[in-house]
Scaffold this motif. Sequence first.
Motif, PDB file in Angstrom:
ATOM      1  N   UNK A  62    -104.588 -67.389 -18.029  1.00  0.00           N
ATOM      2  CA  UNK A  62    -106.044 -67.229 -18.150  1.00  0.00           C
ATOM      3  C   UNK A  62    -106.544 -65.920 -17.560  1.00  0.00           C
ATOM      4  N   UNK A  63    -105.809 -64.852 -17.782  1.00  0.00           N
ATOM      5  CA  UNK A  63    -106.210 -63.547 -17.260  1.00  0.00           C
ATOM      6  C   UNK A  63    -107.308 -62.907 -18.106  1.00  0.00           C
ATOM      7  N   UNK A  64    -107.258 -63.117 -19.410  1.00  0.00           N
ATOM      8  CA  UNK A  64    -108.214 -62.454 -20.288  1.00  0.00           C
ATOM      9  C   UNK A  64    -109.572 -63.148 -20.224  1.00  0.00           C
ATOM     10  N   UNK A  65    -110.608 -62.343 -20.261  1.00  0.00           N
ATOM     11  CA  UNK A  65    -111.972 -62.849 -20.264  1.00  0.00           C
ATOM     12  C   UNK A  65    -112.190 -63.722 -21.494  1.00  0.00           C
ATOM     13  N   UNK A  66    -112.925 -64.811 -21.325  1.00  0.00           N
ATOM     14  CA  UNK A  66    -113.156 -65.734 -22.446  1.00  0.00           C
ATOM     15  C   UNK A  66    -113.948 -65.087 -23.577  1.00  0.00           C
ATOM     16  N   UNK A  67    -114.625 -63.965 -23.287  1.00  0.00           N
ATOM     17  CA  UNK A  67    -115.413 -63.275 -24.298  1.00  0.00           C
ATOM     18  C   UNK A  67    -114.617 -62.185 -25.019  1.00  0.00           C
ATOM     19  N   UNK A 116    -104.240 -47.187 -16.116  1.00  0.00           N
ATOM     20  CA  UNK A 116    -105.148 -48.330 -16.145  1.00  0.00           C
ATOM     21  C   UNK A 116    -104.464 -49.558 -16.741  1.00  0.00           C
ATOM     22  N   UNK A 117    -103.656 -49.353 -17.755  1.00  0.00           N
ATOM     23  CA  UNK A 117    -102.916 -50.461 -18.359  1.00  0.00           C
ATOM     24  C   UNK A 117    -101.917 -51.019 -17.356  1.00  0.00           C
ATOM     25  N   UNK A 118    -101.188 -50.144 -16.683  1.00  0.00           N
ATOM     26  CA  UNK A 118    -100.221 -50.597 -15.674  1.00  0.00           C
ATOM     27  C   UNK A 118    -100.927 -51.324 -14.534  1.00  0.00           C
ATOM     28  N   UNK A 119    -102.108 -50.839 -14.140  1.00  0.00           N
ATOM     29  CA  UNK A 119    -102.899 -51.504 -13.106  1.00  0.00           C
ATOM     30  C   UNK A 119    -103.324 -52.899 -13.574  1.00  0.00           C
ATOM     31  N   UNK A 120    -103.723 -53.010 -14.851  1.00  0.00           N
ATOM     32  CA  UNK A 120    -104.088 -54.313 -15.408  1.00  0.00           C
ATOM     33  C   UNK A 120    -102.911 -55.272 -15.408  1.00  0.00           C
ATOM     34  N   UNK A 172    -106.533 -54.577 -24.916  1.00  0.00           N
ATOM     35  CA  UNK A 172    -107.174 -55.730 -24.274  1.00  0.00           C
ATOM     36  C   UNK A 172    -106.967 -55.724 -22.765  1.00  0.00           C
ATOM     37  N   UNK A 173    -105.770 -55.407 -22.331  1.00  0.00           N
ATOM     38  CA  UNK A 173    -105.482 -55.392 -20.888  1.00  0.00           C
ATOM     39  C   UNK A 173    -106.284 -54.304 -20.194  1.00  0.00           C
ATOM     40  N   UNK A 174    -106.333 -53.114 -20.798  1.00  0.00           N
ATOM     41  CA  UNK A 174    -107.060 -52.006 -20.169  1.00  0.00           C
ATOM     42  C   UNK A 174    -108.555 -52.290 -20.052  1.00  0.00           C
ATOM     43  N   UNK A 175    -109.140 -52.882 -21.069  1.00  0.00           N
ATOM     44  CA  UNK A 175    -110.593 -53.054 -21.077  1.00  0.00           C
ATOM     45  C   UNK A 175    -111.066 -54.446 -20.680  1.00  0.00           C
ATOM     46  N   UNK A 176    -110.157 -55.302 -20.253  1.00  0.00           N
ATOM     47  CA  UNK A 176    -110.532 -56.620 -19.793  1.00  0.00           C
ATOM     48  C   UNK A 176    -111.517 -56.540 -18.618  1.00  0.00           C
ATOM     49  N   UNK A 177    -111.306 -55.565 -17.735  1.00  0.00           N
ATOM     50  CA  UNK A 177    -112.171 -55.444 -16.555  1.00  0.00           C
ATOM     51  C   UNK A 177    -113.625 -55.174 -16.937  1.00  0.00           C
ATOM     52  N   UNK A 178    -113.869 -54.497 -18.056  1.00  0.00           N
ATOM     53  CA  UNK A 178    -115.249 -54.265 -18.490  1.00  0.00           C
ATOM     54  C   UNK A 178    -115.953 -55.559 -18.838  1.00  0.00           C
ATOM     55  N   UNK A 179    -115.209 -56.497 -19.410  1.00  0.00           N
ATOM     56  CA  UNK A 179    -115.798 -57.776 -19.760  1.00  0.00           C
ATOM     57  C   UNK A 179    -116.078 -58.645 -18.541  1.00  0.00           C
ATOM     58  N   UNK A 180    -115.500 -58.294 -17.417  1.00  0.00           N
ATOM     59  CA  UNK A 180    -115.718 -59.051 -16.176  1.00  0.00           C
ATOM     60  C   UNK A 180    -117.015 -58.631 -15.466  1.00  0.00           C
ATOM     61  N   UNK A 181    -117.586 -57.496 -15.867  1.00  0.00           N
ATOM     62  CA  UNK A 181    -118.793 -56.979 -15.217  1.00  0.00           C
ATOM     63  C   UNK A 181    -119.977 -57.907 -15.483  1.00  0.00           C
ATOM     64  N   UNK A 182    -120.802 -58.126 -14.448  1.00  0.00           N
ATOM     65  CA  UNK A 182    -122.021 -58.921 -14.586  1.00  0.00           C
ATOM     66  C   UNK A 182    -123.173 -58.019 -14.977  1.00  0.00           C
ATOM     67  N   UNK A 183    -123.929 -58.411 -15.996  1.00  0.00           N
ATOM     68  CA  UNK A 183    -125.093 -57.631 -16.420  1.00  0.00           C
ATOM     69  C   UNK A 183    -126.351 -58.372 -16.069  1.00  0.00           C
TER      70      UNK A 183
END
Length: 183
Positions: A62-67, A116-120, A172-183
């Motif tokens: 469940x690492x990937x954001x549901x969105x 960034x991908x390796x960090x993800x 998806x791995x690189x940009x998953x963190x963007x989907x975690x941001x709260x707006x």
Amino acid sequence: MPTKRSFPKEWKRAKLIPITKPGKENSNDVSKFRPISLLIEGGKVLEKVLINRINYHVVSHDFMNIHQYGFMPQKGTTDTTMEIKEFVTEGLAAGEIMVLISLDVKDAFDASWRPSILNGLRACGCPKNLYNLTKSYFSQCIANLSTNNIRLEREVSKGYPQGSCCGPGFWNIQFNSLLQLEF
């Protein structure tokens, strides 16, 4: 000689084929071409095994954001459309003002930042063997371009080849963190 934990160097050698983008046939700009990378079959098979194992890990943990809908198993554009419809319907019923923003990232796969991908991968607890194979996959990549009178060979230090099996999963791995941001 490659070790069992490395991606063979010869399998990371891409032959670039410039394909003219639709509607750009009469342009003199070099950006009219989409560089398609032809890779050795063994490399494509290993890429597919690598990204399938990584995708299995990130989905099962469940690492990937549901969105995240793009390039995800059992998800697609219909799911995205239905979620937007539900969000807008509820907002309008509540008298809220709705704004929809859509992004198209230019040259997304070409410009992807490998650290960034390796960090993800580290953040999701990716098994060490998959992490190390990915790190090897990213090193010493060569692109060859040949025309009638020019032959160029360059090391590629960012992104991944157009046509890569790994591209969508790494995106998806690189940009998953963007989907975690709260707006």
